[in-house]
Enzyme design. Structure first.
Site, PDB file in Angstrom:
ATOM      1  N   ASP A  28      -1.479 -21.902 -10.713  1.00  8.18           N
ATOM      2  CA  ASP A  28      -2.835 -22.311 -10.336  1.00  8.18           C
ATOM      3  C   ASP A  28      -3.791 -21.124 -10.284  1.00  8.18           C
ATOM      4  OD1 ASP A  28      -2.334 -21.009  -7.921  1.00  8.18           O
ATOM      5  OD2 ASP A  28      -2.501 -22.796  -6.663  1.00  8.18           O
ATOM      6  N   ASP A  29      -3.266 -19.899 -10.410  1.00  9.38           N
ATOM      7  CA  ASP A  29      -4.106 -18.701 -10.326  1.00  9.38           C
ATOM      8  C   ASP A  29      -4.856 -18.404 -11.618  1.00  9.38           C
ATOM      9  OD1 ASP A  29      -3.392 -17.896  -7.636  1.00  9.38           O
ATOM     10  OD2 ASP A  29      -1.417 -17.435  -8.447  1.00  9.38           O
ATOM     11  N   SER A  60      -6.705 -22.153  -7.438  1.00  9.68           N
ATOM     12  CA  SER A  60      -5.895 -22.171  -6.225  1.00  9.68           C
ATOM     13  C   SER A  60      -6.419 -23.204  -5.237  1.00  9.68           C
ATOM     14  CB  SER A  60      -5.906 -20.790  -5.562  1.00  9.68           C
ATOM     15  OG  SER A  60      -5.322 -19.821  -6.405  1.00  9.68           O
ATOM     16  N   ASN A 133       3.185 -17.792  -7.787  1.00 15.36           N
ATOM     17  CA  ASN A 133       1.853 -17.825  -7.214  1.00 15.36           C
ATOM     18  C   ASN A 133       1.537 -16.500  -6.537  1.00 15.36           C
ATOM     19  OD1 ASN A 133      -0.488 -19.623  -6.368  1.00 15.36           O
ATOM     20  ND2 ASN A 133       0.166 -18.821  -4.376  1.00 15.36           N
ATOM     21  N   SER A 165       6.522 -18.732  -5.470  1.00 22.23           N
ATOM     22  CA  SER A 165       5.391 -18.034  -4.848  1.00 22.23           C
ATOM     23  C   SER A 165       5.882 -16.731  -4.245  1.00 22.23           C
ATOM     24  CB  SER A 165       4.753 -18.897  -3.754  1.00 22.23           C
ATOM     25  OG  SER A 165       4.329 -20.152  -4.259  1.00 22.23           O
TER      26      SER A 165
END
Length: 313
Positions: A28-29, A60, A133, A165
């Protein structure tokens, strides 16, 4: 770690060498952050047949939001593509690096439905890796994390997946992997990439199916400063949420798994592995946890369980 930096610098990983399990890589970054590019390089270097499909911009905190990809009205992150670029695109010198101008869920879907058939000779991916993440995704964070959302979407589409993550890192361009090879951010990106490869090596070596249908892993790596190397990391089976009445799989002499938040907060070098339902993002039951324990047993340890109280939230 140095070898990964050199591969990133020289482009020494060839597409033809990618003949192992077929992996779609998302996050999502955004498609140009250091963490995701280091992960792409590490997977390719390990022999995986990998294609990257990530948001064009940092998304994010967007959870499982979805929309139709659109033409860019602002540049891609770190100016990696100009205003007016198409809704989906790729790196001209490396077509396996793809962006989608939408949410993480949409990037994962594009990777599964469009890119996988293109790069994997018409077949589906064997696994979807979401992340690592930049920053942890623990407890309630999992409900809002786009990295978790992308992994959940993959499982809902029938592709086994995991969200990864790491506690250390910043939203920095992939160029820092070579311009700042000894920075804390680069060291974290390389450590987390190596750890993801380590988890996959064990998970994908187990008999099919890789994971039960609709079940996803949420893996959180500790602060990089706590760990001298990837081999120093101790993995612990955990749950996402504290539940006084839950009865988990029996592990390390207990039927109450510690929470991932408690394990990652421990002094030392501990990573958490939680098992959740893609549809609800809630902890899976003991039966599903047992499947994961069986597949990752050689990777998981008990020292983290002994250090954290089973009643700790």
């Amino acid at each position: 770690m140095l070898s990964i930096v050199l591969l990133a610098l020289t482009g020494a990983v060839s597409i033809s060498a990618q003949t192992g399990p077929k992996i779609v890589l998302s996050n999502d970054d955004g498609w140009a952050v250091a963490h995701i590019r280091a992960q792409h390089t590490a997977l390719a270097a390990a022999g995986y047949n990998v294609v990257l499909s990530c948001p064009a911009l940092n998304q994010s905190g967007t959870g499982s939001s979805s929309r139709t990809p659109t033409v860019l009205t602002t540049p891609c992150e770190f100016d990696t593509c100009p205003v007016g670029s198409p809704a989906t695109g790729f790196n001209a010198s490396e077509p396996r690096l793809n962006y989608v101008n939408a949410f993480p869920v949409d990037a994962a879907k594009f990777g599964i439905e469009t890119l996988a058939p293109q790069f994997f000779d018409g077949s589906k991916p064997d696994f979807v890796v979401s992340g690592p993440n930049v920053g942890s995704n623990l407890g309630l964070d999992t409900l809002f994390s786009g990295t978790v959302g992308a992994a959940a979407e993959a499982a809902l589409e029938g592709i086994p997946s995991a969200a990864f993550s790491g506690a250390t890192g910043d939203q920095l361009s992939y160029t820092t992997l070579t311009t700042s090879p000894t920075s804390a951010n680069t060291e974290a990106a390389l450590l987390y990439s190596a750890l993801t490869v380590k988890v996959l090596a064990v998970l994908l070596a187990s008999p099919a199916p890789v994971l039960p249908p609709g079940i996803v892993l949420n893996v959180n790596f500790p602060p990089a400063a706590n760990c001298t190397s990837a081999d120093a990391v101790q993995f612990v089976l955990t749950r996402i949420y504290y539940d006084l009445f839950a009865r988990d799989v029996e592990a390390c002499g207990s039927t109450r798994l510690p929470t991932e938040s408690a394990v990652v907060a421990l002094p030392g070098c501990f990573a958490s592995v939680s098992v959740f339902h893609a549809a609800t993002k809630l902890d899976a039951n003991a039966t599903m946890q047992a499947v994961v324990l069986g597949k990752l047993g050689s990777l998981l340890g008990c020292s983290g369980n002994s250090l954290v109280s089973q009643d700790r939230i």
